[in-house]
Design an enzyme around this catalytic site. Structure first.
Site, mmCIF file in Angstrom:
data_model
loop_
_atom_site.group_PDB
_atom_site.id
_atom_site.type_symbol
_atom_site.label_atom_id
_atom_site.label_comp_id
_atom_site.label_asym_id
_atom_site.label_seq_id
_atom_site.Cartn_x
_atom_site.Cartn_y
_atom_site.Cartn_z
ATOM 1 N N HIS A 230 0.747 -1.192 -0.099
ATOM 2 C CA HIS A 230 0.123 -0.103 -0.060
ATOM 3 C C HIS A 230 0.894 1.317 -0.105
ATOM 4 C CE1 HIS A 230 0.979 -0.594 4.159
ATOM 5 N NE2 HIS A 230 -0.250 -1.491 4.519
ATOM 6 N N ASP A 303 -6.039 -4.081 0.218
ATOM 7 C CA ASP A 303 -5.662 -4.023 1.720
ATOM 8 C C ASP A 303 -7.057 -4.255 2.146
ATOM 9 O OD1 ASP A 303 -4.865 -3.758 4.086
ATOM 10 O OD2 ASP A 303 -4.297 -1.717 3.912
ATOM 11 N N HIS A 307 -14.182 -4.084 9.402
ATOM 12 C CA HIS A 307 -14.470 -4.062 10.729
ATOM 13 C C HIS A 307 -15.732 -3.967 11.105
ATOM 14 C CE1 HIS A 307 -10.065 -3.386 11.746
ATOM 15 N NE2 HIS A 307 -9.963 -2.335 10.692
ATOM 16 N N PHE A 321 -8.306 1.542 12.184
ATOM 17 C CA PHE A 321 -7.751 1.847 10.931
ATOM 18 C C PHE A 321 -8.189 1.017 10.012
ATOM 19 C CE2 PHE A 321 -4.423 3.895 13.499
ATOM 20 C CZ PHE A 321 -4.077 5.053 12.705
#
Length: 421
Positions: A230, A303, A307, A321
């Site tokens: 990333h 990526d 969550h 994050f």
């Protein structure tokens, strides 16, 4: 068992061609302008795009230990929904698969639960946060296709150097999350006007670039295949460009969110825009696009970081994050890069299939090759639709792209000739 895909706009041998595609016993068998196969099950592609299954070298499936966020089953279903047939899962699960026993258990779980090919990274160091190396050689022999401490920079230079030397000995890949923890300094957003406006602790871009510069010197000495996860800053792109020109064995990836968004897009305390590395400046974003165009950046990776809702609704200071991304990746990049003339469709498909497969040494992914597993996807490029979290198959709905209108809807995905979406 035969399957015939008729009237396809086929991405084959680096070209977009009007072709039929025949699959026999789960493997690619024939590509012709017209194929007649009376015994085959026929699917009319209706002039939609048929491409090798997409390949993502950077996902988080959260199982074991964090299944409230995602499971291998839901993550693999989301991947198939996004057109991906091969993904590479990071080792930041609980427990970290840092021993032979834990790693083999993870492989067994992946194989049991995944609808697609889920390859497994091993960590570089114990528990991902220590300086003590794992048994790299034995983990490699056990099936680790590559090594990464993703989510954590490797602060100890000697540990990184030793890991590179050992991984280079069997021509493996070390994929690095480049982050100097001291310079990161508990930040939550990129250093710049937006951070000041929102009154949030900022992340110095040198947290990425300083560790990257160190690692490139170590990679030059060791000869390891060093892969940058990333990439997010203009300076990082320039460092990789210089390193490639110097003959260092380095590759890198960029995410859709870093290449399509900047910190200027953050207008309030919305943690759907909180990721690590953070969204950078518009200058950085432009440099990432230039890196894609000139070949400095080798591949697109999501990526994918799902969550739970309550982990992302607490603002920048307290939320986790990361964003979910594997279901929206192709459509976003097609809409913003191909339709806007930034790159060709063939170029995008290279970055999302053939190149990641080739650079990570995957012989059965990324291309339509005869007598290889028939992993492919059918995509409607024409009809616009709105990204809606209700359509997600991932447990995570934490995306800043909800509500955006795009083209490039995945219609069907196949693994070894079997429809999985």
């Amino acid at each position: 068992m035969e399957l015939l895909i008729k009237n396809a706009k086929l991405f084959y041998d680096n070209n977009i061609l009007n072709r039929d595609l025949l699959i026999k016993d789960g493997k690619f068998a024939q590509v012709q302008e017209k194929i007649e196969a009376p015994q085959a099950t026929v699917i009319d592609a209706k002039n939609n795009l048929v491409t090798p299954g997409l390949v993502d070298v950077h996902v988080h499936f959260r199982e074991p230990g964090q299944t409230h966020k995602e499971t291998i089953s839901t993550g693999s279903r989301a991947s198939a929904h996004g057109g991906f047939t091969t993904v590479m899962a990071m080792p930041n699960v609980t427990p970290v698969p840092d021993t032979i026993e834990k790693f083999q258990a993870q492989l067994t779980l992946n194989q049991k639960e995944s609808l697609i090919h889920t390859l497994q990274y091993a960590p570089v160091t114990k528990d991902e946060v220590s300086s003590q190396l794992v048994d790299i050689d034995k983990l490699h022999q056990a099936g680790a296709f590559a090594f990464s401490n993703d989510g954590h920079g490797i602060g100890n230079a000697k540990s990184m150097f030793d890991a590179m030397e050992e991984i280079a000995s069997f021509k493996g890949v070390l994929a690095a999350h480049v982050e100097d923890q001291d310079l990161f300094d508990h930040g939550v957003i990129n250093q710049g006007p937006t951070a000041k406006k929102l009154g949030l602790p900022a992340i110095n871009e040198a947290a990425e670039t300083s560790q990257l510069a160190r690692d490139l010197i170590l990679a030059k000495q060791t000869g390891v295949h060093y892969h940058v996860c990333h990439i997010s800053t203009a300076e990082s792109v320039n460092l990789v460009r210089i390193a490639k020109d110097a003959g260092i064995n380095v590759t890198c990836e960029v995410t859709p969110h870093h290449s399509l968004l900047s910190d200027q897009d953050i207008v309030g305390d919305d943690a759907n825009f909180k990721m690590n590395p953070p969204l950078r400046s518009e200058k950085d974003r432009t440099a990432l696009i230039e890196g894609i165009q000139d070949g400095t950046i080798d591949m697109i990776a999501t990526d994918h970081a799902p969550h739970a809702v309550d982990e992302k609704n607490q603002g920048f200071l307290k939320s986790a994050f990361g964003i979910t991304g594997i279901e929206t990746s192709f459509a976003l990049m097609y809409t913003h890069l191909v339709e806007q003339g930034v790159m060709t469709l063939g170029g995008l498909l290279q970055l999302m299939s053939a190149k990641p497969a080739d650079l990570f040494g995957l012989k059965n992914a990324g291309q339509i090759l005869f007598d290889r597993p028939a992993d492919f996807t059918i995509i409607d490029l024409d009809n616009a639709y709105t990204i809606d979290k209700a359509d997600f198959l991932s447990k995570g709905v934490n995306s800043p792209f909800i509500g955006e209108k795009v083209r490039g809807r995945v219609l069907k995905t196949f693994v070894a000739g079997k429809q999985v979406y």
